[in-house]
Scaffold this motif. Structure first.
Motif, PDB file in Angstrom:
ATOM      1  N   SER A  73      -0.856  -0.603  -4.255  1.00 19.20           N
ATOM      2  CA  SER A  73      -1.398   0.763  -3.469  1.00 19.20           C
ATOM      3  C   SER A  73      -2.837   0.847  -3.961  1.00 19.20           C
TER       4      SER A  73
ATOM      5  N   TYR B 247      -5.171   8.276  -9.327  1.00 15.65           N
ATOM      6  CA  TYR B 247      -4.435   7.131  -9.374  1.00 15.65           C
ATOM      7  C   TYR B 247      -4.481   6.108 -10.725  1.00 15.65           C
TER       8      TYR B 247
ATOM      9  N   ILE C 228      -8.451   9.876  -4.538  1.00 14.77           N
ATOM     10  CA  ILE C 228      -7.292   9.603  -5.041  1.00 14.77           C
ATOM     11  C   ILE C 228      -7.485   8.479  -6.027  1.00 14.77           C
TER      12      ILE C 228
ATOM     13  N   PHE D 150       1.200  11.121   2.095  1.00 16.21           N
ATOM     14  CA  PHE D 150       0.785  10.343   0.788  1.00 16.21           C
ATOM     15  C   PHE D 150       1.493   8.956   0.713  1.00 16.21           C
ATOM     16  N   SER D 151       2.740   9.196   0.787  1.00 14.36           N
ATOM     17  CA  SER D 151       3.511   7.911   0.611  1.00 14.36           C
ATOM     18  C   SER D 151       3.414   6.834   1.663  1.00 14.36           C
TER      19      SER D 151
ATOM     20  N   GLY E 139       4.430   2.869  -3.710  1.00 15.25           N
ATOM     21  CA  GLY E 139       3.406   3.135  -4.839  1.00 15.25           C
ATOM     22  C   GLY E 139       4.011   4.471  -5.729  1.00 15.25           C
ATOM     23  N   LEU E 140       3.106   4.839  -6.594  1.00 15.27           N
ATOM     24  CA  LEU E 140       3.491   5.959  -7.261  1.00 15.27           C
ATOM     25  C   LEU E 140       4.391   7.079  -6.577  1.00 15.27           C
ATOM     26  N   GLY E 141       3.841   7.299  -5.428  1.00 17.82           N
ATOM     27  CA  GLY E 141       4.422   8.300  -4.455  1.00 17.82           C
ATOM     28  C   GLY E 141       5.944   8.188  -4.325  1.00 17.82           C
ATOM     29  N   ASN E 142       6.224   6.834  -4.382  1.00 23.56           N
ATOM     30  CA  ASN E 142       7.698   6.595  -4.154  1.00 23.56           C
ATOM     31  C   ASN E 142       8.441   6.857  -5.565  1.00 23.56           C
TER      32      ASN E 142
ATOM     33  N   SER F  10       0.785  -1.274  -0.089  1.00 22.62           N
ATOM     34  CA  SER F  10       0.014   0.138  -0.054  1.00 22.62           C
ATOM     35  C   SER F  10       0.908   1.163  -0.012  1.00 22.62           C
ATOM     36  N   ALA F  11       2.047   1.359   0.996  1.00 20.49           N
ATOM     37  CA  ALA F  11       2.686   2.408   0.916  1.00 20.49           C
ATOM     38  C   ALA F  11       3.486   2.855  -0.237  1.00 20.49           C
TER      39      ALA F  11
ATOM     40  N   SER G  72       0.683   6.267   3.106  1.00 23.12           N
ATOM     41  CA  SER G  72      -0.843   5.967   2.845  1.00 23.12           C
ATOM     42  C   SER G  72      -1.519   6.216   4.261  1.00 23.12           C
TER      43      SER G  72
ATOM     44  N   MET H  84      -6.351   8.498   5.438  1.00 27.57           N
ATOM     45  CA  MET H  84      -7.769   8.116   4.848  1.00 27.57           C
ATOM     46  C   MET H  84      -8.043   6.589   5.275  1.00 27.57           C
TER      47      MET H  84
ATOM     48  N   THR I  71      -6.624   3.864   5.264  1.00 31.00           N
ATOM     49  CA  THR I  71      -6.199   2.591   4.546  1.00 31.00           C
ATOM     50  C   THR I  71      -5.491   1.738   5.693  1.00 31.00           C
TER      51      THR I  71
ATOM     52  N   SER J  46      -5.244  -1.351  -1.901  1.00 30.52           N
ATOM     53  CA  SER J  46      -5.449  -0.905  -0.853  1.00 30.52           C
ATOM     54  C   SER J  46      -6.300   0.282  -0.704  1.00 30.52           C
ATOM     55  N   ILE J  47      -6.398   1.095  -1.600  1.00 17.85           N
ATOM     56  CA  ILE J  47      -7.364   2.285  -1.522  1.00 17.85           C
ATOM     57  C   ILE J  47      -8.603   1.915  -1.743  1.00 17.85           C
TER      58      ILE J  47
HETATM   59  N1  PFF Z   1       1.158   5.294  -0.640  1.00 19.23           N
HETATM   60  C1  PFF Z   1       0.828   5.338  -1.970  1.00 19.23           C
HETATM   61  C2  PFF Z   1       1.983   5.805  -2.792  1.00 19.23           C
HETATM   62  O1  PFF Z   1       2.713   6.366  -2.216  1.00 19.23           O
HETATM   63  O2  PFF Z   1       1.810   5.750  -3.946  1.00 19.23           O
HETATM   64  C3  PFF Z   1      -0.513   6.087  -2.335  1.00 19.23           C
HETATM   65  C4  PFF Z   1      -1.748   5.882  -1.522  1.00 19.23           C
HETATM   66  C5  PFF Z   1      -2.372   4.740  -0.847  1.00 19.23           C
HETATM   67  C6  PFF Z   1      -2.056   7.092  -0.641  1.00 19.23           C
HETATM   68  C7  PFF Z   1      -3.217   4.675  -0.099  1.00 19.23           C
HETATM   69  C8  PFF Z   1      -3.121   6.991   0.291  1.00 19.23           C
HETATM   70  C9  PFF Z   1      -3.384   5.681   0.638  1.00 19.23           C
HETATM   71  F1  PFF Z   1      -4.301   5.597   1.320  1.00 19.23           F
END
Ligand code: PFF
Length: 451
Positions: A324, A109, A105, A230-231, A29-32, A26-27, A233, A236, A238, A327-328
């Motif tokens: 990710s 996403y 999101i 965001f990174s 993802g595109l964020g990283n 989950s953590a 997660s 929200m 999750t 998990s959303i």
């Molecule tokens: N953590 C994910 C990322 O870094 O891409 C994005 C994300 C997943 C944000 C789940 C929030 C969330 F609840």
């Protein structure tokens, strides 16, 4: 009926490793891989990274632990958890923000993940690297501005997400994360080795690891904190939802620390896969959101065996996005299953489809619907802004205040898994009471333009 459903045993992760991999999935993802490198590039490199690391340690880990603890204690979804712990109080609104944030999101996403899928196939067929480097920006602009093609890729991506979530916790989410997360690690390590062994890679490594604090602005600090949420997660529900499937014998403080370290390590490695290569070929590290779709393909073109590495790279992003996105989607699915007594299948298909449809204007707003703006932002950016910079910090603020103040210290320490007099427990409560709320409130005030 409701009684009957309530009494059915709640689904649980099969193993501790399965849970850890799913939470890491989950953590990471595109964020990283997409966002962290480009904001690091824009905000000056290593000094930004140091601030980011401090945010993760002081606020990220404590808030993640708070989410896991609330979820595991109540065994409920993001809304139900608050209702159970503080019945009749308005704290459950935190969970409703979370469900809303999940809708928003995942809608955009899915669009970006669709681009990554499409670039994977373009890289495989050779079409991507056939585009001359200086035309990469036009190529990317043409692709995302096209009405149909990105929508088809977004559809495919969302369909895969739905199919995994329909199978449930053990057979769907856990199983897929167990396969995909190790794959992700291997792909990334290969890419890092390639990048750091290129002639001229040193400059990129220095950009990441030798700090220049003069480049740091107040804005950079707030962006770092917003991105930490965001990174990881957070904000929200999750991690409340995933925490609700955790067996009693798992040590939550260790889990929250482990997931945060893995997520941060992955972001740093993604930086190491990208910047040394960008510098080695004399490209601009501050290219913004186009860094991985415009700059990197041009870099791959110049690299020996570039096509092979391009395929691996876009596959990496697609897989990271998938775990990710899963998990959303689980956040609203778990909520609707309990609240409206829907089956998992019904909740997943209906909610997944609505979220997909809501993503369509985001995708179109980068092309045909570009004229239409909300507060000066195209639809895609407006949704990202509302979710990532308003709803997530708001959710994070509420969960920190909830566990720090509303639940009471004893109760919080108990659900967090801390013994009497534990120093870590005291530090955790201190962060939730003072550090996290103040800093997160600053992010909110900043993003709403109040300060
Ligand atoms: N953590 C994910 C990322 O870094 O891409 C994005 C994300 C997943 C944000 C789940 C929030 C969330 F609840």
């Amino acid at each position: 009926m409701s009684q009957g459903l309530e009494q059915q045993a709640r689904e649980q992760w099969k193993s501790r490793t399965g849970f850890m991999l799913a939470a890491m999935g989950s953590a990471i993802g595109l964020g990283n891989i997409w966002k962290f490198p480009y904001i690091t590039g824009e905000y000056g490199g290593s000094a930004f990274i140091i601030v980011y690391l401090i945010c993760i340690a002081l606020i990220g880990v404590p808030v993640m632990l708070a989410e896991f603890a609330v979820g595991r204690k109540t065994q409920k979804d993001a809304v139900g958890s608050f209702q159970e712990l503080t019945p009749g109080k308005p704290w459950f609104v935190t969970g409703l923000f979370g469900v809303m944030a999940a809708f928003l999101i995942l809608s955009f996403y899915g669009v970006v993940a669709g681009w990554a899928l499409s670039y994977t196939t373009k890289a495989m067929s050779g079409d991507l690297l056939a585009v001359p480097g200086e035309q990469m920006a036009d190529h990317f602009g043409g692709f995302i501005g096209n009405a149909l093609s990105p929508l088809l890729w977004q559809t495919l991506f969302m369909a895969i997400v739905i199919i995994v979530v329909v199978r449930g916790i053990k057979e769907g989410i856990e199983k897929w994360n167990k396969i995909l997360m190790p794959t992700l690690g291997v792909l990334l390590v290969i890419l890092v080795i390639r990048s750091v062994t290129l002639p001229g890679a040193g400059e990129g490594i220095a950009f990441l690891f030798s700090p220049d604090f003069s480049a740091l602005s107040g804005e950079a600090v707030l962006v770092a904190l917003g991105h930490a949420f965001f990174s990881l997660s957070l904000g929200m529900g999750t991690m409340i939802t995933y925490g609700s499937y955790v067996p009693k014998n798992v040590n939550l403080p260790t889990a929250a620390t482990g997931v945060s370290i893995a997520d941060t390590g992955f972001a740093l490695l993604a930086g190491l896969a990208i910047f040394p290569a960008v510098f080695a070929f004399g490209m601009d590290p501050a290219a913004g959101p186009g860094l991985i779709f415009i700059t990197l393909p041009a870099v791959f073109e110049l690299m020996p065996f570039g096509q092979f590495f391009a395929v691996l790279f876009f596959l990496l992003i697609s897989v990271a996005a998938l775990t990710s996105a899963i998990s959303i989607l689980e956040v609203p699915v778990a909520y609707f299953m309990r609240k409206f007594e829907w089956t998992r299948k019904k909740a997943t298909w209906i909610l997944g489809t609505i979220i997909f449809l809501f993503g369509i204007p985001s995708s179109l707003s980068l092309g045909a619907w570009g004229e239409f703006t909300i507060f000066g932002k195209v639809f895609f950016d407006a949704v990202d802004f509302l979710a990532s910079y308003i709803l997530l910090p708001l959710g994070g603020l509420c969960i920190a205040l909830f566990t720090g103040w509303a639940l009471g210290k004893q109760k919080s320490l108990e659900i967090g898994g801390f013994g009497e007099g534990s120093v870590w427990g005291k530090l955790w409560i201190f962060s939730l009471r003072f550090i996290s709320p103040v800093l997160v409130a600053l992010v909110l005030l900043y993003s709403t333009g109040i300060i």
